[in-house]
Enzyme design. Structure first.
Site, PDB file in Angstrom:
ATOM      1  CG  LEU A  77      37.686  44.588  43.748  1.00 43.64           C
ATOM      2  CD1 LEU A  77      37.381  45.960  44.346  1.00 43.64           C
ATOM      3  CD2 LEU A  77      39.197  44.353  43.762  1.00 43.64           C
ATOM      4  CB  CYS A 133      37.092  50.068  44.612  1.00 42.69           C
ATOM      5  SG  CYS A 133      38.005  50.364  46.092  1.00 42.69           S
ATOM      6  CG  ASN A 196      43.739  48.929  39.600  1.00 41.86           C
ATOM      7  OD1 ASN A 196      43.499  47.935  38.913  1.00 41.86           O
ATOM      8  ND2 ASN A 196      43.505  48.980  40.890  1.00 41.86           N
ATOM      9  N   GLY A 276      51.576  41.545  36.012  1.00 40.43           N
ATOM     10  CA  GLY A 276      50.183  41.138  36.119  1.00 40.43           C
ATOM     11  C   GLY A 276      49.815  40.113  35.076  1.00 40.43           C
TER      12      GLY A 276
END
Ligand SMILES: Cc1cc2nc3c(=O)[nH]c(=O)nc-3n(C[C@H](O)[C@H](O)[C@H](O)COP(=O)(O)O)c2cc1C
Length: 322
Positions: A77, A133, A196, A276
């Site tokens: 990230l 996260c 995700n 993606g």
């Protein structure tokens, strides 16, 4: 140029087509826009790379490894933080399509603070909340693996971000995805996006002793390998919402490579999708995919007005859980 109207509405956010670019695959779209002949007409929008309050350096190199069924990344990230993003990057972000911010934080409070800053930017049309996260106040447990924390995060973001859609992005690695989706909606999410990446590891035998390839050891798997997982999660959440009378649109993500994959996601309940990994090998994937959807709809007699009828049209079972 598309001949069919593929306009899609996500909780008030009107998208030219149901195709969004997933967070992390074109950064803040600044370089992406410079590539020749990018067709913004076949794109519904771009989800920007995730940002937190003060930025992150990211994980040690190497950060990306190819696997036969997709890629494993451990970018960690990395980002400049919301303030630097606004001052230095925002003026360069293309205004040719809908722009969605993607945010994360170490604490619930940080999510709220970032959302408050994003709220002041009129050029951002929606906010996607990445809850995959670690929560530093809860020993690193993912925010999105606990329904009560999920509800709290979404509630905090909803309080800070007004008049535009809040999208909750869910992680596939949970016991009951419907419980997390419901908690996100209870907290104030207008849209659910999933999935995700999945935790994954690559090893090399070219060293003595053998070593993990990624600097962070474990990364997130994306690409074709995760498509069946994404389809199952979208199906489960769509069925759950339908039976519970919850009218919340779903964005399908995971392993989409072509128009067939998109149509499969729509058939199990996705109103829109995100592309993606495919964007790493084909910058124009959205254009080809939009044409493929157009062809399929034409062949099977679906117009844009009937797109909703196609969404969730897969043969239904009364026993959706495996
Ligand atoms: C290099 C890379 C960076 C990513 N960065 C983010 C991010 O910042 N925030 C986020 O929510 N998801 C991030 N993702 C996850 C993607 O948005 C998407 O959910 C995932 O890759 C699955 O879709 P795909 O199989 O089509 O790639 C990232 C993925 C990749 C490959």
């Amino acid at each position: 140029m598309l001949k069919t109207d593929l306009v899609t509405n996500l909780a008030g956010l009107k998208l030219r087509t149901p195709l969004l670019l997933a967070s992390g695959v074109v950064g803040y779209a600044v370089e992406y826009e410079k590539i020749d002949e990018i067709d913004f007409n076949s794109l519904g929008g771009i989800v920007l790379k995730g940002v937190n309050l003060h930025g992150k350096k990211g994980n040690p190199q190497p950060r990306i490894v190819d696997s036969t069924v997709g890629i494993i990344n451990s970018i960690g990230l990395e980002n400049p933080g919301i303030y630097k993003m606004i001052d230095e990057i925002l003026p360069k972000i293309p205004r040719k399509t809908s722009i969605i911010a993607n945010i994360f934080g170490d604490t619930v409070q940080e999510y709220g603070e970032v959302a408050e800053v994003v709220n002041s930017i009129s050029e951002i049309h929606a906010i996607e909340v990445n809850i995959s996260c670690p929560n530093v106040k809860r020993g690193g447990r993912l925010f999105g693996s606990d329904p009560s924390i999920t509800r709290e995060v979404l509630h905090t973001v909803r309080q800070a971000y007004h008049n535009r859609p809040v999208i909750a992005k869910l992680s596939p690695g949970v016991t009951d995805i419907t419980e997390i989706a419901k908690a996100a909606v209870d907290g104030g999410a207008d849209v659910i996006s999933l999935i995700n990446t999945m935790p994954a590891l690559a090893v090399t035998l070219h060293t003595k002793p053998p070593k993990p390839v990624l600097g962070n050891i474990v990364g997130g798997l994306s690409g074709p390998a995760i498509k069946p997982i994404g389809l199952a999660k979208v199906y489960q959440v769509h069925q759950f919402f339908k039976h519970a009378g919850i009218a919340v649109p779903i964005i399908g993500i995971g392993g989409i490579m072509d128009a067939t994959d998109v149509l499969e996601y729509m058939a199990v309940g996705a109103r829109a999708v995100q592309l993606g990994t495919v964007m790493f090998t084909n910058y124009h994937a959205h254009t080809q995919i939009a044409r493929g959807i157009e062809e399929y709809f034409k062949k099977h007699g679906f117009s844009s007005k009937k797109t909703d009828k196609f969404v969730g049209s897969v043969l239904r079972s009364d026993h959706p859980t495996p």
